[in-house]
Design an enzyme around this catalytic site. Structure first.
Site, mmCIF file in Angstrom:
data_model
loop_
_atom_site.group_PDB
_atom_site.id
_atom_site.type_symbol
_atom_site.label_atom_id
_atom_site.label_comp_id
_atom_site.label_asym_id
_atom_site.label_seq_id
_atom_site.Cartn_x
_atom_site.Cartn_y
_atom_site.Cartn_z
ATOM 1 N N GLU A 93 0.824 -1.197 0.000
ATOM 2 C CA GLU A 93 0.000 0.000 0.000
ATOM 3 C C GLU A 93 0.856 1.244 0.000
ATOM 4 O O GLU A 93 1.904 1.297 0.623
ATOM 5 C CB GLU A 93 -0.884 0.014 1.249
ATOM 6 C CG GLU A 93 -1.886 -1.098 1.203
ATOM 7 C CD GLU A 93 -2.921 -0.990 2.296
ATOM 8 O OE1 GLU A 93 -3.852 -1.798 2.282
ATOM 9 O OE2 GLU A 93 -2.796 -0.099 3.147
ATOM 10 N N CYS A 106 3.441 8.460 1.142
ATOM 11 C CA CYS A 106 3.991 7.606 2.198
ATOM 12 C C CYS A 106 4.318 6.243 1.570
ATOM 13 O O CYS A 106 3.436 5.536 1.100
ATOM 14 C CB CYS A 106 2.962 7.478 3.321
ATOM 15 S SG CYS A 106 3.524 6.460 4.683
ATOM 16 N N CYS A 113 7.310 -6.755 8.080
ATOM 17 C CA CYS A 113 8.441 -6.104 8.739
ATOM 18 C C CYS A 113 9.011 -7.053 9.784
ATOM 19 O O CYS A 113 8.258 -7.702 10.506
ATOM 20 C CB CYS A 113 7.978 -4.803 9.404
ATOM 21 S SG CYS A 113 9.316 -3.878 10.195
ATOM 22 N N CYS A 117 7.578 -4.073 16.303
ATOM 23 C CA CYS A 117 7.267 -3.143 17.390
ATOM 24 C C CYS A 117 5.915 -3.582 17.973
ATOM 25 O O CYS A 117 5.005 -3.955 17.236
ATOM 26 C CB CYS A 117 7.184 -1.713 16.875
ATOM 27 S SG CYS A 117 8.762 -1.134 16.207
ATOM 28 N N CYS A 120 2.579 -2.081 16.515
ATOM 29 C CA CYS A 120 2.482 -1.809 15.065
ATOM 30 C C CYS A 120 1.888 -2.999 14.310
ATOM 31 O O CYS A 120 2.191 -4.154 14.612
ATOM 32 C CB CYS A 120 3.859 -1.471 14.508
ATOM 33 S SG CYS A 120 3.858 -1.133 12.729
ATOM 34 N N GLY A 162 7.408 -1.552 6.731
ATOM 35 C CA GLY A 162 8.790 -2.013 6.624
ATOM 36 C C GLY A 162 9.793 -1.081 7.269
ATOM 37 O O GLY A 162 9.488 0.071 7.586
ATOM 38 N N GLU A 163 10.986 -1.603 7.490
ATOM 39 C CA GLU A 163 12.079 -0.819 8.051
ATOM 40 C C GLU A 163 13.048 -0.500 6.907
ATOM 41 O O GLU A 163 13.765 -1.386 6.428
ATOM 42 C CB GLU A 163 12.764 -1.630 9.168
ATOM 43 C CG GLU A 163 14.065 -1.051 9.667
ATOM 44 C CD GLU A 163 14.047 0.455 9.934
ATOM 45 O OE1 GLU A 163 13.142 0.945 10.626
ATOM 46 O OE2 GLU A 163 14.946 1.153 9.415
ATOM 47 N N SER A 194 12.132 7.336 7.825
ATOM 48 C CA SER A 194 11.861 6.998 9.226
ATOM 49 C C SER A 194 12.454 5.634 9.548
ATOM 50 O O SER A 194 12.212 4.654 8.843
ATOM 51 C CB SER A 194 10.347 6.985 9.459
ATOM 52 O OG SER A 194 10.060 6.587 10.782
ATOM 53 N N SER A 217 12.452 6.597 15.298
ATOM 54 C CA SER A 217 11.338 6.170 16.148
ATOM 55 C C SER A 217 11.863 5.881 17.547
ATOM 56 O O SER A 217 12.522 4.878 17.769
ATOM 57 C CB SER A 217 10.690 4.910 15.571
ATOM 58 O OG SER A 217 10.042 5.229 14.362
ATOM 59 N N HIS A 219 9.908 6.599 20.826
ATOM 60 C CA HIS A 219 8.732 6.027 21.496
ATOM 61 C C HIS A 219 8.846 5.869 23.005
ATOM 62 O O HIS A 219 7.908 5.372 23.640
ATOM 63 C CB HIS A 219 8.358 4.654 20.908
ATOM 64 C CG HIS A 219 8.129 4.643 19.435
ATOM 65 N ND1 HIS A 219 7.603 5.712 18.756
ATOM 66 C CD2 HIS A 219 8.352 3.686 18.497
ATOM 67 C CE1 HIS A 219 7.515 5.413 17.458
ATOM 68 N NE2 HIS A 219 7.965 4.201 17.285
ATOM 69 N N CYS A 335 -1.447 5.578 9.977
ATOM 70 C CA CYS A 335 -0.241 4.936 10.496
ATOM 71 C C CYS A 335 -0.468 3.558 11.091
ATOM 72 O O CYS A 335 -1.325 3.391 11.949
ATOM 73 C CB CYS A 335 0.198 5.779 11.665
ATOM 74 S SG CYS A 335 1.760 6.440 11.525
HETATM 75 N N1 SAH Z 1 10.165 1.187 10.331
HETATM 76 C C1 SAH Z 1 10.143 2.624 10.350
HETATM 77 C C2 SAH Z 1 8.883 3.206 9.702
HETATM 78 C C3 SAH Z 1 7.641 2.881 10.455
HETATM 79 S S1 SAH Z 1 6.152 3.787 10.130
HETATM 80 C C4 SAH Z 1 10.244 3.115 11.790
HETATM 81 O O1 SAH Z 1 10.159 2.314 12.694
HETATM 82 O O2 SAH Z 1 10.456 4.311 11.994
HETATM 83 C C5 SAH Z 1 6.376 5.383 10.776
HETATM 84 C C6 SAH Z 1 6.008 5.613 12.247
HETATM 85 O O3 SAH Z 1 4.691 5.167 12.577
HETATM 86 C C7 SAH Z 1 6.969 4.897 13.191
HETATM 87 O O4 SAH Z 1 7.397 5.796 14.166
HETATM 88 C C8 SAH Z 1 6.077 3.825 13.772
HETATM 89 O O5 SAH Z 1 6.532 3.382 15.027
HETATM 90 C C9 SAH Z 1 4.745 4.526 13.828
HETATM 91 N N2 SAH Z 1 3.577 3.638 14.009
HETATM 92 C C10 SAH Z 1 3.490 2.334 13.708
HETATM 93 N N3 SAH Z 1 2.283 1.845 14.049
HETATM 94 C C11 SAH Z 1 1.577 2.868 14.573
HETATM 95 C C12 SAH Z 1 0.257 3.000 15.100
HETATM 96 N N4 SAH Z 1 -0.573 1.974 15.146
HETATM 97 N N5 SAH Z 1 -0.117 4.206 15.548
HETATM 98 C C13 SAH Z 1 0.714 5.270 15.477
HETATM 99 N N6 SAH Z 1 1.957 5.200 14.986
HETATM 100 C C14 SAH Z 1 2.395 4.024 14.541
#
Ligand code: SAH
Length: 359
Positions: A93, A106, A113, A117, A120, A162-163, A194, A217, A219, A335
């Site tokens: 997507e 995006c 992935c 996390c 996620c 994905g990362e 990111s 990220s 968190h 997200c």
């Molecule tokens: N792998 C990369 C890109 C991830 S997507 C990374 O970890 O940075 C971009 C951001 O969205 C990341 O900070 C990720 O942790 C966050 N994210 C993932 N799932 C989410 C959710 N359900 N709600 C809010 N943010 C989320």
């Protein structure tokens, strides 16, 4: 499966070389790429400044895209979600976010992935595979080609599934293609990558002189909370912050720390103060992202009250903050929801489900 390589997988130099081996002049490469990236060509047939023989030859040897547009959903706030079908049947997507006149895409970099996390949706079934450079590049082309004539995508975030830094070579090639004058012409000041914090690869970006804006990220304000949220990657908060500051120093690009706000987990005033202390004076922004609900996880978004309190406390430490707005909810383009909807019909690995519901 179509055995022909996709044009979006080549750099200009590579494409010139391969056209040469087919007996075509090198300058044809630039012509073809211009049709693909600037003139919205979906087939070689429309490339009328090439001879019929050349077009037929190209069509036998190559295809334009590695993926095909399968569905397009448009939300009332202007957010669009494209579902792209890959050769092997996987779906990815890509989301277009509109903010005034600004159009941001995006981009996803992997199918699934490996990082997992805890909150996620992308990692629920682990990694399926890396995307090819072409599959990454053309997400933006598919979006742009669906825009009204004359409109162009102006910025990119690598914040889909994905990362990105675990698919380094392909992501770097995509960044170069997006930037190139023979590609989309989207400079790295308008791209944000990111990452969960793959530190050696952040350094490698600097060495390779591939320097988009960076989002890390984070968190969590402390190692104890971070390890619960990102259990597969044991990086200390201090190392992550240091890496961000070093990248900013070396590249002068924007560095932000992303912070997904989870009710009762990392959203207390004391967490904001602890984080604020560590980020003070760094010239890096914090991007606070209210959690978007993922059913398979036990997490909840904080109330507006708690969000406000967190942001106020962090702001009082002198840290610049952005709170991410929700976009594309009704088409499940927010997200962490990407692909999860399509995947939801598949059973979730029970061991993962059990880990996730543990307190
Ligand atoms: N792998 C990369 C890109 C991830 S997507 C990374 O970890 O940075 C971009 C951001 O969205 C990341 O900070 C990720 O942790 C966050 N994210 C993932 N799932 C989410 C959710 N359900 N709600 C809010 N943010 C989320």
């Amino acid at each position: 499966m179509d055995p022909r390589p996709a044009v979006t997988n080549y750099t200009l130099a590579e494409f010139e070389a391969v056209l040469n081996t087919l007996g075509l002049e090198a300058y044809r490469a630039r012509q073809v790429l211009q049709w693909v990236y600037r003139r919205r060509a979906a087939s070689f047939g429309v490339m009328t400044d090439l001879s019929k023989e050349a077009r037929d030859l190209l069509d036998r040897k190559f295809r334009i895209f590695a993926s095909a547009l399968s569905e397009r959903h448009v939300s009332t706030d202007g957010t669009e979600k494209l579902l792209l079908a890959l050769d092997d049947g996987n779906l990815i997507e890509t989301v277009l976010i509109r903010e005034g006149d600004r159009k941001t895409v995006c981009v996803s970099t992997q199918v699934g992935c490996p990082v997992k996390c805890a909150f996620c949706a992308s990692g629920l079934n682990g990694l399926v595979r890396n995307l090819s450079a072409g599959e990454i590049v053309e997400q933006v082309v598919h979006v742009q080609n669906a825009l009204p004539a004359g409109e162009r995508v102006d910025s990119l975030v690598l914040m889909g599934i994905g990362e990105p830094l675990l698919n380094y070579a392909h992501v770097v090639q995509a960044l170069r293609t997006w930037k190139a004058p023979w590609g989309l012409g989207i400079g790295w000041n308008r791209v944000t990558l990111s990452t969960v914090g793959i530190l050696d690869k952040i350094e490698k970006l600097v060495q390779d002189r591939v320097t988009p804006n960076l989002a890390i990220s984070l968190h969590a304000p402390s190692d104890a909370i971070r390890v619960d949220l990102v259990p597969t990657l044991k990086k200390k908060i201090s190392e992550l912050i240091k890496a961000g500051a070093a990248y900013r120093e070396a590249t002068h690009k924007n560095v932000t720390f992303e912070y997904v706000l989870l009710d009762g987990v990392n959203d207390d005033k004391k967490h904001a103060l602890e984080l604020g202390k560590k980020l003070r004076g760094l010239r890096c922004k914090v991007n606070v992202i209210p959690f978007n609900r993922v059913e398979e996880t036990p997490f909840r978004a904080p109330s507006q009250d708690r969000l406000d309190r967190f942001v106020t406390a962090l702001g009082a430490c002198g840290v610049p903050i952005m709170v991410r707005k929700r976009k594309g909810d009704e088409i499940a383009a927010a997200c962490g929801q990407l692909r999860a909807m399509a995947e939801r019909t598949k059973p979730v690995d029970p061991t993962i489900a059990a880990e996730r519901s543990a307190p």
